[in-house]
Design a protein around this motif. Structure first.
Motif, PDB file in Angstrom:
ATOM      1  N   GLU A  86       0.819  -1.210   0.000  1.00  0.00           N
ATOM      2  CA  GLU A  86       0.000   0.000   0.000  1.00  0.00           C
ATOM      3  C   GLU A  86       0.853   1.259   0.000  1.00  0.00           C
ATOM      4  O   GLU A  86       0.542   2.237  -0.689  1.00  0.00           O
ATOM      5  CB  GLU A  86      -0.926  -0.006   1.226  1.00  0.00           C
ATOM      6  N   VAL A  87       1.928   1.257   0.778  1.00  0.00           N
ATOM      7  CA  VAL A  87       2.723   2.479   0.940  1.00  0.00           C
ATOM      8  C   VAL A  87       4.057   2.419   0.206  1.00  0.00           C
ATOM      9  O   VAL A  87       4.819   3.390   0.218  1.00  0.00           O
ATOM     10  CB  VAL A  87       2.960   2.772   2.437  1.00  0.00           C
ATOM     11  N   LYS A  88       4.351   1.265  -0.413  1.00  0.00           N
ATOM     12  CA  LYS A  88       5.567   1.093  -1.218  1.00  0.00           C
ATOM     13  C   LYS A  88       6.834   1.409  -0.416  1.00  0.00           C
ATOM     14  O   LYS A  88       7.738   2.082  -0.885  1.00  0.00           O
ATOM     15  CB  LYS A  88       5.497   1.947  -2.484  1.00  0.00           C
ATOM     16  N   VAL A  89       6.857   0.898   0.832  1.00  0.00           N
ATOM     17  CA  VAL A  89       8.022   1.101   1.675  1.00  0.00           C
ATOM     18  C   VAL A  89       9.110   0.102   1.300  1.00  0.00           C
ATOM     19  O   VAL A  89       8.812  -1.026   0.889  1.00  0.00           O
ATOM     20  CB  VAL A  89       7.626   0.976   3.160  1.00  0.00           C
ATOM     21  N   ALA A 115      -3.912  -6.781  13.247  1.00  0.00           N
ATOM     22  CA  ALA A 115      -4.100  -5.356  13.523  1.00  0.00           C
ATOM     23  C   ALA A 115      -2.876  -4.755  14.190  1.00  0.00           C
ATOM     24  O   ALA A 115      -2.464  -3.627  13.879  1.00  0.00           O
ATOM     25  CB  ALA A 115      -5.333  -5.158  14.399  1.00  0.00           C
ATOM     26  N   THR A 116      -2.275  -5.502  15.117  1.00  0.00           N
ATOM     27  CA  THR A 116      -1.082  -5.007  15.785  1.00  0.00           C
ATOM     28  C   THR A 116       0.064  -4.838  14.803  1.00  0.00           C
ATOM     29  O   THR A 116       0.814  -3.855  14.865  1.00  0.00           O
ATOM     30  CB  THR A 116      -0.695  -5.951  16.939  1.00  0.00           C
ATOM     31  N   VAL A 117       0.216  -5.778  13.872  1.00  0.00           N
ATOM     32  CA  VAL A 117       1.249  -5.639  12.847  1.00  0.00           C
ATOM     33  C   VAL A 117       1.007  -4.374  12.018  1.00  0.00           C
ATOM     34  O   VAL A 117       1.940  -3.598  11.762  1.00  0.00           O
ATOM     35  CB  VAL A 117       1.291  -6.891  11.941  1.00  0.00           C
ATOM     36  N   LEU A 118      -0.236  -4.123  11.610  1.00  0.00           N
ATOM     37  CA  LEU A 118      -0.542  -2.933  10.811  1.00  0.00           C
ATOM     38  C   LEU A 118      -0.197  -1.651  11.567  1.00  0.00           C
ATOM     39  O   LEU A 118       0.473  -0.760  11.041  1.00  0.00           O
ATOM     40  CB  LEU A 118      -2.015  -2.920  10.418  1.00  0.00           C
ATOM     41  N   TRP A 125       7.796   1.871  10.426  1.00  0.00           N
ATOM     42  CA  TRP A 125       8.187   2.245   9.068  1.00  0.00           C
ATOM     43  C   TRP A 125       8.027   3.735   8.803  1.00  0.00           C
ATOM     44  O   TRP A 125       8.376   4.216   7.719  1.00  0.00           O
ATOM     45  CB  TRP A 125       7.372   1.448   8.044  1.00  0.00           C
ATOM     46  N   GLY A 126       7.491   4.481   9.759  1.00  0.00           N
ATOM     47  CA  GLY A 126       7.323   5.920   9.586  1.00  0.00           C
ATOM     48  C   GLY A 126       6.299   6.282   8.536  1.00  0.00           C
ATOM     49  O   GLY A 126       6.423   7.297   7.843  1.00  0.00           O
ATOM     50  N   VAL A 127       5.241   5.468   8.428  1.00  0.00           N
ATOM     51  CA  VAL A 127       4.264   5.629   7.355  1.00  0.00           C
ATOM     52  C   VAL A 127       3.201   6.668   7.695  1.00  0.00           C
ATOM     53  O   VAL A 127       2.836   7.512   6.875  1.00  0.00           O
ATOM     54  CB  VAL A 127       3.588   4.266   7.051  1.00  0.00           C
ATOM     55  N   SER A 128       2.660   6.607   8.912  1.00  0.00           N
ATOM     56  CA  SER A 128       1.591   7.518   9.364  1.00  0.00           C
ATOM     57  C   SER A 128       0.405   7.510   8.404  1.00  0.00           C
ATOM     58  O   SER A 128      -0.083   8.551   7.971  1.00  0.00           O
ATOM     59  CB  SER A 128       2.138   8.941   9.539  1.00  0.00           C
ATOM     60  N   LEU A 129      -0.076   6.307   8.101  1.00  0.00           N
ATOM     61  CA  LEU A 129      -1.172   6.165   7.151  1.00  0.00           C
ATOM     62  C   LEU A 129      -2.494   6.663   7.733  1.00  0.00           C
ATOM     63  O   LEU A 129      -3.379   7.081   6.992  1.00  0.00           O
ATOM     64  CB  LEU A 129      -1.292   4.686   6.742  1.00  0.00           C
ATOM     65  N   LEU A 134      -5.791   2.392   7.842  1.00  0.00           N
ATOM     66  CA  LEU A 134      -5.308   1.115   8.357  1.00  0.00           C
ATOM     67  C   LEU A 134      -6.470   0.164   8.623  1.00  0.00           C
ATOM     68  O   LEU A 134      -6.378  -1.038   8.362  1.00  0.00           O
ATOM     69  CB  LEU A 134      -4.500   1.332   9.636  1.00  0.00           C
ATOM     70  N   ALA A 135      -7.582   0.697   9.146  1.00  0.00           N
ATOM     71  CA  ALA A 135      -8.756  -0.143   9.390  1.00  0.00           C
ATOM     72  C   ALA A 135      -9.327  -0.675   8.080  1.00  0.00           C
ATOM     73  O   ALA A 135      -9.774  -1.829   8.011  1.00  0.00           O
ATOM     74  CB  ALA A 135      -9.818   0.648  10.144  1.00  0.00           C
ATOM     75  N   ALA A 136      -9.318   0.145   7.030  1.00  0.00           N
ATOM     76  CA  ALA A 136      -9.799  -0.307   5.719  1.00  0.00           C
ATOM     77  C   ALA A 136      -8.906  -1.419   5.175  1.00  0.00           C
ATOM     78  O   ALA A 136      -9.404  -2.404   4.595  1.00  0.00           O
ATOM     79  CB  ALA A 136      -9.845   0.866   4.740  1.00  0.00           C
TER      80      ALA A 136
END
Length: 299
Positions: A86-89, A115-118, A125-129, A134-136
């Protein structure tokens, strides 16, 4: 589980269990899915997810699954791949699961682990999605994942993804694992399952109406171990089933009452006491997380 020493770069994140305080099926949809109504109660007890970042982009599960699930099918691995895509990290991660929640018992272990992994990887990873995105993503992994991503007790509808936060009073629970791995898909197809229950309201739940669990009569008839657990728990209170699993519980107002009731159960039962949580302990861990030498709030 492999040793996960923080000195070797590992971090530890809670993955709490849940209870369904009731579960109702008002209708079956045209697409074959079932509309549900339930209340999710998070517990201050569960699994622990250990994560160690990698620079090569690989995602690996360290150690075997307690339930015998292949690595590629494991929800924790799938969750990491889903977020990475999703975030291409460019980073990857090693994942080790310290398992306490029994599989197939309706306590939400696999969903909570995912959920904990997400949420933890979003931080590491510093994503701050953001929680909603994240729930979606979590909903793609399973209907119970979003409530663990949000981390609050909730009234739930739809397939379990439409959530209304609820404030629940303190409570302690005697939990029993009958040792039966309940197959959710098969139970949803059971001809005797009630699929047309009158819709309930939050007011019904708050008033203390006995809303029940649609899967309870099915499992009690099909699984002698579940029936035996209900008979044993009836000695100490009113037993209930959680989710579509085989796990059972009785609620108490105090830890002392729960402990005394546990002592009255037959010694052969796998039973223990857990406290209800006002919110997920994962949120506390996220708020306290120190990333790269700096404190980072939950936001």
């Amino acid at each position: 589980m492999a040793a996960c020493d923080p000195a070797d770069g590992w971090s530890a994140w809670p993955a709490p269990a849940k209870l369904n305080l009731f579960l109702r099926i008002p209708r079956r949809r045209a697409d074959g899915y079932h509309e549900l109504q339930t209340v999710f109660r998070l517990l201050d007890w569960g699994d622990t997810i250990h994560l160690r970042l990698r620079d090569d982009g690989a995602i690996r599960r360290i150690g075997a699954s307690a339930a015998g699930v292949a690595e590629a099918e494991d929800l924790v691995v799938r969750a990491a791949h889903l977020l990475q895509k999703e975030v291409k990290v460019a980073q990857g991660v090693d994942i080790s699961v310290e398992k306490r929640i029994p599989s197939g018992a309706g306590f939400g272990g696999g969903s909570s682990d995912a959920a904990t992994v997400l949420r933890a990887l979003d931080r590491l990873w510093g994503v701050s999605l953001g929680v909603e995105r994240l729930a979606a993503l979590g909903l793609e992994l399973g209907a119970d994942v979003p409530v663990f991503v949000h981390g609050h007790n909730a009234w739930a509808e739809g397939v379990g993804e439409r959530l209304t936060p609820l404030s629940l009073p303190p409570a302690w629970y005697v939990l029993v694992d009958p040792g039966v791995h309940a197959a959710t898909a098969a139970l949803f197809q059971a001809p005797e399952l009630t699929r047309n229950a009158p819709p309930a309201t939050i007011s019904d739940f708050v008033s203390g109406a006995g809303l029940g669990n649609a899967f309870e009569p099915v499992l009690r008839r099909r699984e002698p171990a579940v029936e035996a657990a209900f008979v044993a728990l009836a000695r100490i209170g009113t037993p209930r089933l959680t989710g579509s699993g085989s796990g059972c519980f009785v609620e108490f107002a105090t830890r002392e009452d729960a402990g005394a009731a546990l002592a009255d159960l037959p010694s052969g039962l796998r039973a223990w006491v857990a406290a209800g949580a006002s919110r997920s302990p994962l949120l506390d861990a996220l708020e306290a997380a120190v990333i790269g030498g700096a404190w980072v709030g939950d936001g």
